[in-house]
Design a protein around this motif. Structure first.
Motif, PDB file in Angstrom:
ATOM      1  N   GLY A 158       6.335  -5.336  -0.432  1.00  0.00           N
ATOM      2  CA  GLY A 158       5.429  -5.920  -1.365  1.00  0.00           C
ATOM      3  C   GLY A 158       5.103  -5.374  -2.676  1.00  0.00           C
ATOM      4  O   GLY A 158       6.036  -4.508  -3.300  1.00  0.00           O
ATOM      5  N   ASN A 159       3.806  -5.191  -3.679  1.00  0.00           N
ATOM      6  CA  ASN A 159       3.681  -4.624  -5.055  1.00  0.00           C
ATOM      7  C   ASN A 159       2.584  -3.867  -4.925  1.00  0.00           C
ATOM      8  O   ASN A 159       1.410  -3.880  -5.008  1.00  0.00           O
ATOM      9  CB  ASN A 159       2.985  -5.933  -6.065  1.00  0.00           C
ATOM     10  CG  ASN A 159       3.306  -6.177  -7.175  1.00  0.00           C
ATOM     11  OD1 ASN A 159       3.142  -4.744  -7.708  1.00  0.00           O
ATOM     12  ND2 ASN A 159       3.055  -6.943  -8.471  1.00  0.00           N
ATOM     13  N   PRO A 179       3.221   5.287 -10.563  1.00  0.00           N
ATOM     14  CA  PRO A 179       4.584   5.499  -9.851  1.00  0.00           C
ATOM     15  C   PRO A 179       3.840   5.703  -8.082  1.00  0.00           C
ATOM     16  O   PRO A 179       2.560   5.894  -7.535  1.00  0.00           O
ATOM     17  CB  PRO A 179       4.468   7.583 -10.862  1.00  0.00           C
ATOM     18  CG  PRO A 179       4.113   7.379 -11.495  1.00  0.00           C
ATOM     19  CD  PRO A 179       2.877   6.108 -11.391  1.00  0.00           C
ATOM     20  N   VAL A 180       5.695   5.168  -7.226  1.00  0.00           N
ATOM     21  CA  VAL A 180       4.518   5.841  -6.198  1.00  0.00           C
ATOM     22  C   VAL A 180       5.810   6.764  -5.577  1.00  0.00           C
ATOM     23  O   VAL A 180       6.927   7.310  -5.837  1.00  0.00           O
ATOM     24  CB  VAL A 180       5.117   4.229  -5.317  1.00  0.00           C
ATOM     25  CG1 VAL A 180       4.172   3.261  -5.124  1.00  0.00           C
ATOM     26  CG2 VAL A 180       6.214   3.798  -5.404  1.00  0.00           C
ATOM     27  N   GLU A 181       5.449   7.440  -4.094  1.00  0.00           N
ATOM     28  CA  GLU A 181       6.523   8.513  -4.101  1.00  0.00           C
ATOM     29  C   GLU A 181       6.548   8.346  -2.597  1.00  0.00           C
ATOM     30  O   GLU A 181       6.267   7.357  -1.694  1.00  0.00           O
ATOM     31  CB  GLU A 181       5.485   9.452  -4.189  1.00  0.00           C
ATOM     32  CG  GLU A 181       4.965  10.914  -4.944  1.00  0.00           C
ATOM     33  CD  GLU A 181       4.034  11.847  -4.807  1.00  0.00           C
ATOM     34  OE1 GLU A 181       3.575  11.981  -4.535  1.00  0.00           O
ATOM     35  OE2 GLU A 181       3.727  12.431  -6.116  1.00  0.00           O
ATOM     36  N   GLN A 194       4.909   5.436   6.218  1.00  0.00           N
ATOM     37  CA  GLN A 194       5.271   5.312   7.953  1.00  0.00           C
ATOM     38  C   GLN A 194       6.230   4.008   8.458  1.00  0.00           C
ATOM     39  O   GLN A 194       6.574   4.219   9.403  1.00  0.00           O
ATOM     40  CB  GLN A 194       3.543   4.398   7.995  1.00  0.00           C
ATOM     41  CG  GLN A 194       2.444   5.193   8.149  1.00  0.00           C
ATOM     42  CD  GLN A 194       1.608   4.752   7.745  1.00  0.00           C
ATOM     43  OE1 GLN A 194       1.066   3.854   8.361  1.00  0.00           O
ATOM     44  NE2 GLN A 194       0.412   4.765   6.974  1.00  0.00           N
ATOM     45  N   ALA A 195       6.647   3.304   7.197  1.00  0.00           N
ATOM     46  CA  ALA A 195       7.357   1.814   7.643  1.00  0.00           C
ATOM     47  C   ALA A 195       8.849   2.545   8.001  1.00  0.00           C
ATOM     48  O   ALA A 195       9.943   2.014   8.492  1.00  0.00           O
ATOM     49  CB  ALA A 195       7.114   1.533   6.670  1.00  0.00           C
ATOM     50  N   ILE A 196       9.220   3.954   7.133  1.00  0.00           N
ATOM     51  CA  ILE A 196       9.937   4.439   6.848  1.00  0.00           C
ATOM     52  C   ILE A 196      10.968   4.639   7.863  1.00  0.00           C
ATOM     53  O   ILE A 196      12.497   4.124   8.116  1.00  0.00           O
ATOM     54  CB  ILE A 196      10.893   4.978   5.595  1.00  0.00           C
ATOM     55  CG1 ILE A 196      10.796   4.273   3.873  1.00  0.00           C
ATOM     56  CG2 ILE A 196      12.042   5.878   5.347  1.00  0.00           C
ATOM     57  CD1 ILE A 196      10.480   4.977   2.561  1.00  0.00           C
ATOM     58  N   ILE A 227       0.869  -0.986   0.172  1.00  0.00           N
ATOM     59  CA  ILE A 227       0.052   0.024  -0.504  1.00  0.00           C
ATOM     60  C   ILE A 227       1.266   1.283   0.106  1.00  0.00           C
ATOM     61  O   ILE A 227       1.652   1.377   0.462  1.00  0.00           O
ATOM     62  CB  ILE A 227      -1.140   0.372   1.509  1.00  0.00           C
ATOM     63  CG1 ILE A 227      -2.068  -1.291   1.390  1.00  0.00           C
ATOM     64  CG2 ILE A 227      -1.718   1.066   1.329  1.00  0.00           C
ATOM     65  CD1 ILE A 227      -2.565  -1.319   2.619  1.00  0.00           C
ATOM     66  N   PRO A 228       0.591   2.228  -1.217  1.00  0.00           N
ATOM     67  CA  PRO A 228       2.028   3.067  -1.102  1.00  0.00           C
ATOM     68  C   PRO A 228       1.542   4.134   0.260  1.00  0.00           C
ATOM     69  O   PRO A 228       2.540   4.959   0.647  1.00  0.00           O
ATOM     70  CB  PRO A 228       1.155   3.877  -2.345  1.00  0.00           C
ATOM     71  CG  PRO A 228       0.694   2.836  -3.575  1.00  0.00           C
ATOM     72  CD  PRO A 228      -0.454   1.316  -2.568  1.00  0.00           C
ATOM     73  N   ALA A 229       0.801   4.199   0.617  1.00  0.00           N
ATOM     74  CA  ALA A 229       0.152   5.442   1.569  1.00  0.00           C
ATOM     75  C   ALA A 229       1.157   4.436   2.729  1.00  0.00           C
ATOM     76  O   ALA A 229       1.789   5.197   4.273  1.00  0.00           O
ATOM     77  CB  ALA A 229      -1.358   5.744   2.482  1.00  0.00           C
ATOM     78  N   CYS A 230       1.137   3.289   2.823  1.00  0.00           N
ATOM     79  CA  CYS A 230       1.870   3.037   4.265  1.00  0.00           C
ATOM     80  C   CYS A 230       3.756   2.829   4.194  1.00  0.00           C
ATOM     81  O   CYS A 230       4.951   2.801   4.864  1.00  0.00           O
ATOM     82  CB  CYS A 230       2.208   1.462   4.433  1.00  0.00           C
ATOM     83  SG  CYS A 230       0.149   0.727   4.881  1.00  0.00           S
TER      84      CYS A 230
END
Length: 338
Positions: free
Chosen positions: A253-254, A259-261, A238-240, A232-235
């Motif tokens: 994840g996939n 594109p993801v930011e 939160q994880a980094i 989930i891109p929004a996560c």
């Protein structure tokens, strides 16, 4: 030949359909499917057109177990009666009764599978002692093992597994086997309970706890390795920040075709290494997880929340597509299908 398959149309309606398969080629085997495993993340990305491997209607699924019924003339290391696992259905054509072409992506949710053994996504014999239902879910723990092998967390290091779905649970098990101290994070108490059973030392419920504070209680400077397993891109952001300085971050994840930011400075300031595992590590990882299942070292049956007959698969897929989250691991039983 005639077979039955789970088919999804462009309106995301699911049904069991009679289909026609082409005869196997010289370099293929014909497998009578016993169980096919469900990959909720990838399959429903295809079903919802988040990613596309072919036009509707679709037959999804990319992992299954079964028994070989016929072998092509060029195959000399497999024979009829062998118990096998396969990474896909390589049929040249799957057609409905009216002639409509079905996109086989990768099409293991079918009563018969035509597969090329000698490819990266081929066929191999099941080890003795592993049950065919649990073995049909071999890809998820192999995906997790591959990411762990790439990042190489060492004994005694602290790792965060962000997301306790099937891939995250595969990461939990692989890290626990290495002697790591594992922190599992999820929003679902049931999944966290399974993570504990698979070897997680600390369980963090993101619905009731401050995840960052919970991780710092175990690893004050941050975790040595963080595996982002939700897709989930929004996560991502939160994880980094859960990583320590000079730690490692795994994009497990996939995240789809778009594109993801992510925020640059938290990763930059920590001087992180990042890893991008793709696929399941191919035959070495598949062989490893199936061997561990057979030995009892990987109790993957704990992740199986649902086993359904093929006739019940359309209703279950509709429930998943409607957002039901109680389904963790699911296999489809094709033993009574034509």
């Amino acid at each position: 030949m005639e077979a039955q398959a789970l088919v999804c149309d462009a309106q995301q309606h699911f049904s069991i359909e009679d289909v026609t398969l082409e005869p196997i080629a010289a370099d293929e085997v014909l497998i009578r499917t016993v169980y096919s495993g469900v990959s909720i993340g990838t399959e429903f990305a295809l079903i919802r057109n988040k990613i596309s491997w072919g036009p509707y209607p679709l037959c999804t699924g990319y992992m299954a177990t079964g028994v070989i019924e016929a072998v092509g003339d060029a195959i000399d290391d497999l024979r009829a009666g062998d118990r096998v696992y396969t990474r896909g259905n390589n049929v040249n054509a799957m057609a409905l009764a009216d002639g409509t072409r079905v996109s086989c992506v990768s099409g293991t949710h079918a009563s018969y599978i035509a597969a090329k053994p000698h490819t990266t996504h081929g066929v191999a014999k099941l080890p003795a002692g592993v049950s065919m239902d649990v073995a049909s879910m071999f890809v998820m723990p192999a995906v997790g093992l591959y990411g762990v092998d790439m990042a190489n967390p060492r004994m005694g290091q602290r790792v965060v597994v962000f997301g306790a779905g099937l891939i995250g649970l595969g990461v939990v098990a692989a890290c626990a086997h290495r002697g790591c101290e594992v922190i599992a994070v999820d929003l679902d108490a049931g999944r966290l309970a399974v993570a504990g059973a698979m070897g997680a030392d600390h369980l963090v419920d993101g619905t009731t706890e401050d995840v960052g504070a919970a991780v710092r209680r175990v690893a004050p400077g941050g975790a040595d390795v963080v595996f982002e397993c939700t897709g989930i891109p929004a996560c991502i952001d939160q994880a980094i920040p859960l990583c320590r300085t000079e730690g490692k971050f795994v994009w497990q994840g996939n995240y789809g075709a778009d594109p993801v930011e992510f925020h640059f400075l938290p990763a930059h300031g920590r001087r992180l290494q990042m890893f991008f595992p793709c696929d399941d590590g191919l035959q070495p990882c598949r062989r490893a997880v199936l061997k561990n299942m057979a030995m009892g070292a990987l109790d993957w049956g704990r992740t199986m929340s649902h086993r359904v007959a093929y006739t019940g698969a359309p209703a279950m897929y509709a429930r998943i597509n409607a957002g039901e989250t109680s389904i963790l691991g699911m296999v489809i039983d094709w033993s009574a299908a034509r």
